[in-house]
Write a protein that holds these residues in place. Sequence first.
Motif, PDB file in Angstrom:
ATOM      1  N   MET A 114       0.860  -1.183   0.000  1.00 49.88           N
ATOM      2  CA  MET A 114       0.000   0.000   0.000  1.00 49.88           C
ATOM      3  C   MET A 114       0.898   1.235   0.000  1.00 49.88           C
ATOM      4  N   HIS A 115       0.595   2.194  -0.871  1.00 50.05           N
ATOM      5  CA  HIS A 115       1.422   3.394  -0.910  1.00 50.05           C
ATOM      6  C   HIS A 115       0.620   4.566  -1.453  1.00 50.05           C
ATOM      7  N   LEU A 116       1.152   5.762  -1.232  1.00 54.38           N
ATOM      8  CA  LEU A 116       0.580   6.992  -1.768  1.00 54.38           C
ATOM      9  C   LEU A 116       1.339   7.386  -3.025  1.00 54.38           C
ATOM     10  N   SER A 117       0.663   8.098  -3.912  1.00 55.61           N
ATOM     11  CA  SER A 117       1.331   8.600  -5.104  1.00 55.61           C
ATOM     12  C   SER A 117       2.254   9.758  -4.721  1.00 55.61           C
ATOM     13  N   PRO A 118       3.290  10.029  -5.525  1.00 57.34           N
ATOM     14  CA  PRO A 118       4.146  11.192  -5.254  1.00 57.34           C
ATOM     15  C   PRO A 118       3.350  12.487  -5.167  1.00 57.34           C
ATOM     16  N   GLU A 119       2.321  12.615  -5.988  1.00 59.33           N
ATOM     17  CA  GLU A 119       1.471  13.813  -5.954  1.00 59.33           C
ATOM     18  C   GLU A 119       0.798  13.965  -4.595  1.00 59.33           C
ATOM     19  N   THR A 120       0.286  12.863  -4.066  1.00 60.31           N
ATOM     20  CA  THR A 120      -0.407  12.899  -2.778  1.00 60.31           C
ATOM     21  C   THR A 120       0.568  13.177  -1.640  1.00 60.31           C
ATOM     22  N   GLU A 121       1.715  12.550  -1.674  1.00 59.40           N
ATOM     23  CA  GLU A 121       2.720  12.789  -0.635  1.00 59.40           C
ATOM     24  C   GLU A 121       3.203  14.237  -0.649  1.00 59.40           C
TER      25      GLU A 121
END
Length: 262
Positions: A1-8
């Motif tokens: 599970m991970h966040l996108s670079p945009e979201t981070e």
Amino acid sequence: MHLSPETESAGYRLLSLAVTGSTNDDALAAARSGDPGQLWVVAAEQRAGRGRHGRQWSSPPGNLYASLLLIEPCEVAIAPQLGFVAGLALHEAVEAVTGLGAPRLSLKWPNDLLLDGAKISGLLLEGHRTERGSLAIIIGFGVNVAFAPTGTPYPATTLQAVRPGLTREDVFLALSTAFGRTFAAWRASMRMNSTDPFGPIRRLWLERAAGVGSEVTLRLPSGEKKGIFEGLDRFGRLQLKGPAGGEVIDAGDLYFPNFSTI
């Protein structure tokens, strides 16, 4: 599970768990311990998931269980609008991972997402005051990716029924990205449009809504109400035209008499 670079890059963080009681409870515990917010809590399985009015939420492994903690996102009076922001983000995310959009994919007031009239997701919006006096808003998402509950008030289905290879990781990545964009657009509207800041979100939500212009049944603590679902007012309340005329409803369970089962 991970966040996108945009979201981070927008300041969101992720806490990913294997098993928990309730991701909403975990988010609340984080708020009480001083977390600054923009925290996603995701679990592979919940042991004490819940929906609106304290209803038990079936939480087997394979589905998406995610809660987002926001600290002081807005004034208390307009916090209910975040349920519509979340609904739009969820609709966008599911459309992105399935390729299916309106009218097959529709939003049911106040907090469900439907596929061909069957429920695939619910939202739970909770507000709390921390010991520091901060407003903590928690938005819980339960998405039927692989499994659907039985014995529900109306039919439920899964995303894998239309996209067999879909995973909860796929859905979460799309959801977290879509929410970041939709939330930013809503806050920008609040700053730029003082007369009707909810207007753009309301318009987009209604374009994806189920049953507008149709006869519906509302199940309220005071009993059932029937009428025509005319839309939403500027606060997100349902506008119902019944035998006695028009009225607005703050919250309730909405049923469509002509939805087919699948």
